[in-house]
Scaffold this active site. Structure first.
Site, short mmCIF file in Angstrom:
data_model
loop_
_atom_site.label_atom_id
_atom_site.label_comp_id
_atom_site.label_asym_id
_atom_site.label_seq_id
_atom_site.Cartn_x
_atom_site.Cartn_y
_atom_site.Cartn_z
N ILE A 172 -7.08 0.09 11.74
CA ILE A 172 -8.17 1.07 11.82
C ILE A 172 -9.41 0.50 11.11
O ILE A 172 -9.31 -0.33 10.20
CB ILE A 172 -7.76 2.42 11.20
CG1 ILE A 172 -7.30 2.26 9.75
CG2 ILE A 172 -6.69 3.10 12.04
CD1 ILE A 172 -6.96 3.56 9.04
N PHE A 226 -5.66 5.42 0.74
CA PHE A 226 -4.72 4.32 0.58
C PHE A 226 -4.92 3.66 -0.77
O PHE A 226 -6.06 3.30 -1.13
CB PHE A 226 -4.92 3.26 1.67
CG PHE A 226 -4.52 3.70 3.05
CD1 PHE A 226 -3.24 3.51 3.51
CD2 PHE A 226 -5.46 4.29 3.90
CE1 PHE A 226 -2.87 3.90 4.80
CE2 PHE A 226 -5.10 4.67 5.18
CZ PHE A 226 -3.80 4.49 5.64
N TYR A 286 -7.88 7.79 12.35
CA TYR A 286 -7.23 8.12 13.62
C TYR A 286 -7.94 9.22 14.39
O TYR A 286 -7.44 9.71 15.40
CB TYR A 286 -5.76 8.50 13.37
CG TYR A 286 -4.96 7.34 12.80
CD1 TYR A 286 -4.48 6.33 13.63
CD2 TYR A 286 -4.73 7.24 11.43
CE1 TYR A 286 -3.77 5.26 13.11
CE2 TYR A 286 -4.01 6.17 10.90
CZ TYR A 286 -3.54 5.18 11.75
OH TYR A 286 -2.84 4.11 11.23
N TYR A 330 0.82 -1.21 0.00
CA TYR A 330 0.00 0.00 0.00
C TYR A 330 0.85 1.26 0.00
O TYR A 330 2.03 1.25 0.35
CB TYR A 330 -0.93 0.02 1.22
CG TYR A 330 -0.22 0.26 2.54
CD1 TYR A 330 0.02 1.55 3.01
CD2 TYR A 330 0.23 -0.82 3.30
CE1 TYR A 330 0.69 1.77 4.21
CE2 TYR A 330 0.89 -0.61 4.51
CZ TYR A 330 1.13 0.69 4.95
OH TYR A 330 1.80 0.90 6.14
N PHE A 339 2.46 9.56 3.71
CA PHE A 339 2.90 9.44 5.10
C PHE A 339 3.38 8.04 5.43
O PHE A 339 4.04 7.82 6.44
CB PHE A 339 1.77 9.84 6.07
CG PHE A 339 0.52 9.01 5.95
CD1 PHE A 339 0.41 7.78 6.58
CD2 PHE A 339 -0.56 9.48 5.21
CE1 PHE A 339 -0.74 7.03 6.47
CE2 PHE A 339 -1.72 8.72 5.10
CZ PHE A 339 -1.81 7.49 5.73
N ASP A 340 3.07 7.07 4.57
CA ASP A 340 3.51 5.69 4.83
C ASP A 340 3.34 4.85 3.58
O ASP A 340 2.44 5.12 2.77
CB ASP A 340 2.70 5.09 5.99
CG ASP A 340 3.31 3.79 6.52
OD1 ASP A 340 4.50 3.54 6.25
OD2 ASP A 340 2.59 3.03 7.19
#
Length: 213
Positions: free
Chosen positions: A163, A205, A189, A134, A145-146
Site C-alpha cells: 500500500i 503500524f 485499503y 511489524y 489485525f496482522d
C-alpha cells in the site's frame, strides 16, 4: 448565626480590636452577648477558631482527594482502552519517548520515529528490498489485525508491491530504525473491506527495519 449576633453587640475597646483585625463591625443584628462572653480572652477565641479549622480540614482534604481521583478517572477514560492496559487492545497513540521525531503530511499520513539504528546503517531507498518486523492495528479500536512472527516481511520499496502508506512510510529508514506509521484510508485499503480490516479504516503500524538488500 449566634457568632454574627455576638459581633453586633461588641463595643468599645473590643470593637477596636476586631476592627484592627480587618473585621467590619455589624450593626443592629441580633441580641447582645453577655458581658462575660465579650470579655473572653483573644487566646481562647483563637484556640476555638483553630479547633474549628482542624475539624474542617479533613473535609477539605477529602474534597481535594475526590477531585484528584475524578481527574485521574477522566484521564484514564481518555485512553482508547479505558486505562485497562490490555495487551493487543491498546489503541495506537504517540509514543511517550521524549526524543520521538514526528512527520505529518497533508494526506493525513503520520510518521513517528521511535528508535534509531546505527548512523551508517543501510538505507531504505526506492528499488531496494527491505525486510521489516511489524505490528498492524486499527486506529479506531486498537485491535491487532496482522503482525510478523519469526520471519520478517520483505518487499521491494517504491514499486507498488505494498500500500502507498508503506512505500512512503518506510522510505528513508536505516537498519535498526523503528517507526510508528499512521496511514489514512486513501493511502491504505480505501473503501474496501480487506480481510479483518473494515473499509475506510485508518491503520497504525509499528515497524522495525531489520535489513536492506
Amino acid at each position: 448565626g449566634g457568632g454574627k449576633a455576638g459581633q453586633g453587640g461588641r463595643k468599645g475597646k473590643k470593637g477596636a480590636e476586631e476592627a484592627g483585625k480587618g473585621q467590619k463591625p455589624q450593626k443592629g443584628k441580633g441580641s447582645k452577648r453577655p458581658a462575660s462572653e465579650d470579655l473572653a480572652s483573644p487566646k481562647k477565641k483563637e484556640k476555638a477558631a483553630s479547633k474549628a479549622d482542624e475539624k474542617a480540614a479533613p473535609a477539605r482534604q477529602e474534597a481535594s482527594s475526590s477531585g484528584s481521583k475524578a481527574g485521574e478517572s477522566q484521564a484514564s477514560a481518555a485512553t482508547p482502552d479505558g486505562g485497562k492496559g490490555k495487551k493487543g487492545k491498546a489503541a495506537a497513540k504517540e509514543p511517550a519517548q521524549s526524543g520521538a521525531q514526528v512527520q505529518r503530511f497533508p494526506s493525513g499520513l503520520e510518521i513517528i520515529k521511535t528508535a534509531s539504528g546505527k548512523a551508517g546503517g543501510k538505507l531504505a531507498a526506492p528499488g531496494k528490498r527491505v525486510f521489516c518486523h511489524y505490528v498492524g492495528r486499527l486506529k479506531k479500536t486498537g485491535k491487532i489485525f496482522d503482525k510478523t512472527k519469526n520471519k520478517p516481511f520483505s518487499f521491494r520499496l517504491g514499486v507498488g508491491e505494498v500500500i502507498q502508506g508503506w512505500d512512503i512510510g518506510i522510505k528513508g529508514m536505516r537498519v535498526g530504525d523503528k517507526r510508528r506509521i499512521t496511514i489514512p484510508p486513501k493511502l491504505g485499503y480505501g473503501d474496501k473491506t480487506t480481510g479483518p480490516i473494515p473499509k475506510n479504516s485508518t491503520l497504525v503500524f509499528d515497524v522495525e527495519l531489520v535489513d536492506v538488500r
